[in-house]
Design a protein around this motif. Structure first.
Motif, mmCIF file in Angstrom:
data_model
loop_
_atom_site.group_PDB
_atom_site.id
_atom_site.type_symbol
_atom_site.label_atom_id
_atom_site.label_comp_id
_atom_site.label_asym_id
_atom_site.label_seq_id
_atom_site.Cartn_x
_atom_site.Cartn_y
_atom_site.Cartn_z
ATOM 1 N N LEU A 158 3.308 9.706 1.114
ATOM 2 C CA LEU A 158 4.049 8.842 2.025
ATOM 3 C C LEU A 158 3.566 7.428 1.773
ATOM 4 N N VAL A 159 4.468 6.473 1.767
ATOM 5 C CA VAL A 159 4.040 5.082 1.724
ATOM 6 C C VAL A 159 4.517 4.483 3.044
ATOM 7 N N ASN A 160 3.562 4.181 3.913
ATOM 8 C CA ASN A 160 3.861 3.921 5.313
ATOM 9 C C ASN A 160 3.112 2.691 5.817
ATOM 10 N N ALA A 196 -12.735 2.079 -5.626
ATOM 11 C CA ALA A 196 -12.614 0.727 -6.186
ATOM 12 C C ALA A 196 -11.277 0.076 -5.843
ATOM 13 N N SER A 197 -10.264 0.876 -5.500
ATOM 14 C CA SER A 197 -8.947 0.324 -5.182
ATOM 15 C C SER A 197 -8.063 1.480 -4.713
ATOM 16 N N THR A 198 -6.916 1.142 -4.197
ATOM 17 C CA THR A 198 -5.983 2.192 -3.792
ATOM 18 C C THR A 198 -5.482 2.953 -5.020
ATOM 19 N N SER A 199 -5.254 2.228 -6.110
ATOM 20 C CA SER A 199 -4.809 2.912 -7.324
ATOM 21 C C SER A 199 -5.845 3.937 -7.754
ATOM 22 N N GLU A 200 -7.124 3.559 -7.655
ATOM 23 C CA GLU A 200 -8.152 4.532 -8.019
ATOM 24 C C GLU A 200 -8.159 5.703 -7.034
ATOM 25 N N SER A 235 10.623 3.425 -4.132
ATOM 26 C CA SER A 235 9.249 3.079 -3.755
ATOM 27 C C SER A 235 8.578 2.321 -4.888
ATOM 28 N N TYR A 236 7.289 2.312 -4.761
ATOM 29 C CA TYR A 236 6.368 1.530 -5.561
ATOM 30 C C TYR A 236 6.391 1.991 -7.038
ATOM 31 N N PRO A 237 6.793 1.130 -7.993
ATOM 32 C CA PRO A 237 6.985 1.565 -9.385
ATOM 33 C C PRO A 237 5.713 2.050 -10.072
ATOM 34 N N ASN A 242 6.605 1.498 3.614
ATOM 35 C CA ASN A 242 6.926 1.642 2.193
ATOM 36 C C ASN A 242 7.107 0.282 1.513
ATOM 37 N N ASN A 243 6.815 0.259 0.250
ATOM 38 C CA ASN A 243 7.044 -0.896 -0.615
ATOM 39 C C ASN A 243 8.135 -0.493 -1.607
ATOM 40 N N PRO A 244 9.297 -1.155 -1.688
ATOM 41 C CA PRO A 244 9.608 -2.451 -1.100
ATOM 42 C C PRO A 244 10.527 -2.374 0.124
ATOM 43 N N SER A 247 -1.174 9.528 2.454
ATOM 44 C CA SER A 247 -0.425 8.490 3.169
ATOM 45 C C SER A 247 -0.995 7.120 2.822
ATOM 46 N N ASP A 248 -0.215 6.345 2.102
ATOM 47 C CA ASP A 248 -0.625 5.006 1.654
ATOM 48 C C ASP A 248 -0.230 4.005 2.741
ATOM 49 N N GLU A 249 -1.242 3.493 3.453
ATOM 50 C CA GLU A 249 -0.955 2.611 4.588
ATOM 51 C C GLU A 249 -1.441 1.187 4.340
ATOM 52 N N VAL A 250 -1.451 0.792 3.050
ATOM 53 C CA VAL A 250 -2.038 -0.516 2.732
ATOM 54 C C VAL A 250 -1.325 -1.679 3.431
ATOM 55 N N PHE A 251 -0.018 -1.519 3.690
ATOM 56 C CA PHE A 251 0.724 -2.652 4.259
ATOM 57 C C PHE A 251 0.830 -2.604 5.783
ATOM 58 N N ASP A 252 0.146 -1.664 6.420
ATOM 59 C CA ASP A 252 0.432 -1.517 7.850
ATOM 60 C C ASP A 252 -0.150 -2.641 8.704
ATOM 61 N N LEU A 306 -9.095 -3.441 0.595
ATOM 62 C CA LEU A 306 -9.240 -4.884 0.780
ATOM 63 C C LEU A 306 -8.100 -5.677 0.163
ATOM 64 N N SER A 307 -7.392 -5.089 -0.809
ATOM 65 C CA SER A 307 -6.379 -5.889 -1.497
ATOM 66 C C SER A 307 -5.318 -6.357 -0.509
ATOM 67 N N LYS A 308 -5.006 -5.551 0.500
ATOM 68 C CA LYS A 308 -4.041 -5.986 1.516
ATOM 69 C C LYS A 308 -4.744 -6.280 2.848
ATOM 70 N N SER A 309 -5.694 -5.441 3.259
ATOM 71 C CA SER A 309 -6.308 -5.632 4.586
ATOM 72 C C SER A 309 -7.154 -6.898 4.662
HETATM 73 C C1 LIG Z 1 2.200 0.538 -1.709
HETATM 74 C C2 LIG Z 1 1.022 0.089 -2.515
HETATM 75 N N1 LIG Z 1 -0.056 0.878 -2.624
HETATM 76 C C3 LIG Z 1 -1.130 0.497 -3.343
HETATM 77 C C4 LIG Z 1 -1.172 -0.712 -3.987
HETATM 78 C C5 LIG Z 1 -2.365 -1.073 -4.825
HETATM 79 O O1 LIG Z 1 -3.445 -1.421 -4.055
HETATM 80 P P1 LIG Z 1 -4.855 -1.723 -4.768
HETATM 81 O O2 LIG Z 1 -4.833 -3.149 -5.152
HETATM 82 O O3 LIG Z 1 -5.843 -1.426 -3.651
HETATM 83 O O4 LIG Z 1 -4.993 -0.779 -5.903
HETATM 84 C C6 LIG Z 1 -0.074 -1.564 -3.895
HETATM 85 C C7 LIG Z 1 -0.105 -2.869 -4.587
HETATM 86 O O5 LIG Z 1 0.734 -3.712 -4.422
HETATM 87 C C8 LIG Z 1 1.046 -1.154 -3.158
HETATM 88 O O6 LIG Z 1 2.138 -1.926 -3.085
#
Ligand SMILES: Cc1ncc(COP(=O)(O)O)c(C=O)c1O
Length: 388
Positions: A165-167, A93-97, A119-121, A169-171, A197-202, A231-234
């Motif tokens: 890994l956040v790749n 359902a989401s990256t968080s899930e 990284s991401y709080p 990374n945020n922020p 490996s979290d690549e949502v921002f790539d 989908l939230s970023k892509s």
């Molecule tokens: C690094 C990172 N991973 C995951 C998420 C969350 O993504 P999603 O909306 O798919 O749960 C965020 C949201 O800003 C993010 O910054």
């Protein structure tokens, strides 16, 4: 009565300052914005029509997602140079899930996952909600962000189960370099740790990038890997709620992981059928929105760098990708005092570095998503106040 995993939400001085300004009815320029649907981008008309397809009236429960969705995600990623087959794609359902499902798969209560810092709080909450402990390894800035391998090795305790890994990374906006990735893979394989490996921002590099960097762990042979996107970023559609996990690693380990993950996913079946059937079309039709964001964050980053040149006490840290930039400001007062001053006196909201666990002060994190017309002015007010 309540679980220790859910402490009560506490107000803090920054939140109280924001509430005071809101109570006066005065507007705040928001340089923390991370919601692409609220920054004046133009989305195609009738974009969400595929969510109403009549084919979605039929329900075929599928723990890893319906075949059409897994194939559409694999096809989209293949188009981006990531060679992944649909049977290694799990729809969530989401990256968080995705994080939550993987923590359930890999960790017993009180096990550790190693997370980059800064990284991401949200990691603090995501781990705690699954009864898992986030243990930090350091990213350090030496003209560019680098992964401190000694700190990673020190964090590998007996109860460690995964390296996150956040790749990019945020922020910090930093990519994991190839030699760093090789060292992480080697560490993970040696200690039987998984890599997430979290690549949502790539999809948002700020500079042109040599192809081949994305999804590098999908073809991994030694360690078990999970690559995350959504989908939230892509597609810049956080409200549509669809993410994915790509599973990689040695065949036998992958099979064992999938057999267990299937039980976890089957217990929730959380992804709605309409979005699964629409995901391919949504990814295709939002290409122009992603392009708009890419152009915007690049333009805002250029504006920020040129504005900062007029404030010699401030500096922009080198950012390679994503929706944020980090500005170093004089540490003549605390980040918190500066951020509150900015809210109350300059009507601008920025994130303090401590929000992301920067190892020292003073840093501000600035979103590159705002429309250009509401970017340069507020940024100038920030730099002016910070330089006083
Ligand atoms: C690094 C990172 N991973 C995951 C998420 C969350 O993504 P999603 O909306 O798919 O749960 C965020 C949201 O800003 C993010 O910054």
């Amino acid at each position: 009565m309540f679980s220790a995993r859910v402490p009560p939400l506490r107000s803090n001085r920054v939140a109280r300052a924001i509430a005071r300004v809101h109570a006066t009815g005065q507007p705040l320029d928001d340089l923390t914005v991370s919601n692409p649907t609220r920054v004046g981008l133009s989305y195609p008309a009738r974009l969400l029509e595929p969510l109403g397809a009549t084919s979605a009236l039929r329900y075929d429960p599928a723990p890893f997602g319906v075949a059409a969705a897994r194939e559409a995600v694999a096809a989209y990623l293949t188009g981006r140079g990531v060679r992944v087959s649909a049977d290694r794609v799990i729809v969530t359902a989401s990256t968080s899930e995705s994080y939550s499902l993987l923590f359930k798969l890999l960790c017993d209560p009180a096990d550790l996952v190693l997370v980059p810092q800064p990284s991401y709080p949200l990691f603090e909450h995501l781990t705690r909600l699954d009864g898992v402990v986030a243990s930090a390894y350091a990213l350090e800035y030496h003209g560019r962000w680098e992964l401190n391998l000694d700190s990673l090795h020190r964090a590998v305790e007996p109860r460690a189960r995964a390296i996150l890994l956040v790749n990019p990374n945020n922020p910090t906006g930093s990519f994991v370099r190839q030699d760093e990735l090789d060292a992480v893979r080697e560490t993970a394989a040696r200690h039987e740790l998984a890599i997430i490996s979290d690549e949502v921002f790539d999809v948002y590099p700020l500079e042109e990038r040599a192809p081949g960097g994305s999804g590098a762990l999908v073809g991994e042979c030694d360690a078990l890997t999970f690559t995350l996107g959504g989908l939230s970023k892509s597609a810049a559609l956080p409200q549509v709620k669809l993410g994915w996990i790509l599973v990689g690693g040695p065949e036998t380990l992958v099979r064992r992981a999938l057999a267990r993950l299937e039980l976890v996913c089957d217990s929730y079946l959380s992804v709605a059928t309409p979005v699964q059937l629409a995901v391919g079309t949504l990814l295709e039709r939002t290409g122009p929105v992603v392009d708009q964001i890419r152009r915007r964050v690049r333009a805002n980053y250029a504006t920020l760098r040129s504005l900062v040149r007029r404030f010699p006490a401030c500096g922009v840290l080198h950012t390679e990708a994503g929706w944020y930039a980090v500005v170093q400001v004089p540490a003549t007062r605390s980040e918190e005092a500066l951020v509150i001053d900015l809210i109350e006196r300059d009507r601008v909201l920025v994130h303090p570095g401590y929000f992301f666990d920067f190892p020292r002060e003073a840093f501000l994190v600035i979103s590159l998503l705002p429309a250009p017309a509401v970017f340069a002015g507020p940024v100038t007010r920030v730099l002016t106040r910070a330089s006083r």
